[in-house]
Design a protein around this motif. Sequence first.
Motif, PDB file in Angstrom:
ATOM      1  N   THR A 283      43.225  49.038   2.408  1.00  0.00           N
ATOM      2  CA  THR A 283      42.140  48.573   1.520  1.00  0.00           C
ATOM      3  C   THR A 283      41.146  47.708   2.287  1.00  0.00           C
ATOM      4  O   THR A 283      39.926  47.846   2.134  1.00  0.00           O
ATOM      5  CB  THR A 283      42.716  47.765   0.339  1.00  0.00           C
ATOM      6  N   LEU A 284      41.665  46.816   3.124  1.00  0.00           N
ATOM      7  CA  LEU A 284      40.790  45.934   3.912  1.00  0.00           C
ATOM      8  C   LEU A 284      39.968  46.729   4.925  1.00  0.00           C
ATOM      9  O   LEU A 284      38.803  46.420   5.178  1.00  0.00           O
ATOM     10  CB  LEU A 284      41.635  44.882   4.634  1.00  0.00           C
ATOM     11  N   LYS A 285      40.570  47.759   5.501  1.00  0.00           N
ATOM     12  CA  LYS A 285      39.845  48.580   6.467  1.00  0.00           C
ATOM     13  C   LYS A 285      38.725  49.372   5.785  1.00  0.00           C
ATOM     14  O   LYS A 285      37.638  49.558   6.354  1.00  0.00           O
ATOM     15  CB  LYS A 285      40.802  49.521   7.181  1.00  0.00           C
TER      16      LYS A 285
ATOM     17  N   GLU B 278      37.121  48.331   3.166  1.00  0.00           N
ATOM     18  CA  GLU B 278      36.087  47.314   2.922  1.00  0.00           C
ATOM     19  C   GLU B 278      35.339  47.000   4.202  1.00  0.00           C
ATOM     20  O   GLU B 278      34.110  46.834   4.210  1.00  0.00           O
ATOM     21  CB  GLU B 278      36.742  46.055   2.356  1.00  0.00           C
ATOM     22  N   LYS B 279      36.083  46.955   5.324  1.00  0.00           N
ATOM     23  CA  LYS B 279      35.457  46.699   6.621  1.00  0.00           C
ATOM     24  C   LYS B 279      34.460  47.818   6.970  1.00  0.00           C
ATOM     25  O   LYS B 279      33.347  47.556   7.430  1.00  0.00           O
ATOM     26  CB  LYS B 279      36.521  46.602   7.699  1.00  0.00           C
TER      27      LYS B 279
ATOM     28  N   LEU C 178      37.251  39.694   7.144  1.00  0.00           N
ATOM     29  CA  LEU C 178      38.076  40.874   6.910  1.00  0.00           C
ATOM     30  C   LEU C 178      38.904  41.210   8.155  1.00  0.00           C
ATOM     31  O   LEU C 178      40.092  41.557   8.051  1.00  0.00           O
ATOM     32  CB  LEU C 178      37.210  42.069   6.536  1.00  0.00           C
TER      33      LEU C 178
ATOM     34  N   GLN D 263      47.605  47.238   1.674  1.00  0.00           N
ATOM     35  CA  GLN D 263      46.654  46.129   1.764  1.00  0.00           C
ATOM     36  C   GLN D 263      45.751  46.293   2.988  1.00  0.00           C
ATOM     37  O   GLN D 263      44.541  46.088   2.917  1.00  0.00           O
ATOM     38  CB  GLN D 263      47.412  44.799   1.839  1.00  0.00           C
TER      39      GLN D 263
ATOM     40  N   GLN E 272      41.755  38.926   8.278  1.00  0.00           N
ATOM     41  CA  GLN E 272      42.794  39.288   7.304  1.00  0.00           C
ATOM     42  C   GLN E 272      43.595  40.509   7.773  1.00  0.00           C
ATOM     43  O   GLN E 272      44.824  40.556   7.625  1.00  0.00           O
ATOM     44  CB  GLN E 272      42.148  39.583   5.950  1.00  0.00           C
ATOM     45  N   ILE E 273      42.880  41.479   8.334  1.00  0.00           N
ATOM     46  CA  ILE E 273      43.566  42.682   8.826  1.00  0.00           C
ATOM     47  C   ILE E 273      44.552  42.319   9.941  1.00  0.00           C
ATOM     48  O   ILE E 273      45.699  42.812   9.975  1.00  0.00           O
ATOM     49  CB  ILE E 273      42.541  43.721   9.318  1.00  0.00           C
TER      50      ILE E 273
END
Length: 244
Positions: free
Chosen positions: A99-101, A103-104, A70, A96, A73-74
Amino acid sequence: MAEPIETLKRLHDFDQELLAHQEAVAASRRAIAAAEAEALSAENALEAARGKSQGTRAREGLKEVELKDLESQILSWTVKLNTTRDNKEYQGIQHQIATLKDEKGRLEEEILGLMDVETVEKVETKGETDHLAKALGVLAGVKAREEAAIQARQAQAEALAGRRGALADAVPAEVLAYYERIRNGRGGVALAPASGGVCLGCHMGITPNQVNQLAIGRELVKCMSCGRFLYPAPETGSEASTDA
């Protein structure tokens, strides 16, 4: 009292002493088996605790791999964000990244939770390790004590068995065969005292004729209820009764 019953009583005394040795040996073996079972239980508990801890560490490792992915990706999306000039694309990239943060953040919370679990499991594993060490120490002590006791008892039993053989040879074969059959069927007790017209082995009455035979003492008398050989109970003191 006739010689046959006296010989049987001496044989019976030998057998009772042998039986006591056998029961003591059996008790020692049960004590060893119980200590071994406790040690095995402690060992299994420790293995279970270790397996549980290893499972937690494995899950934590997987979560950390996901976290690194992740983060990668970030970083990649952040580079794109800094290079794009299209407003719509810029907003899409921002969404995006957000959203990834999120999830992180969720993964980081899960990892922290697993770390807390691992801390608890380490304490549990330490406790099971100490329990096993104690159980093994107890087992070593029990085995040393009880195996020495078994050897001593077996040596005494062997010595008695040799003397018993000579005494058994003095008993007529048919009498000895009956004696052994009753002894094996009555918990090792083939003789019983009689008093007041009652067999003290099974607490059942005996016939007047049997009372007279015991008084005369010229022949062996059997209880018609339990089958044991009878002998007059001593006049002083009470004779311990046996199971029927």
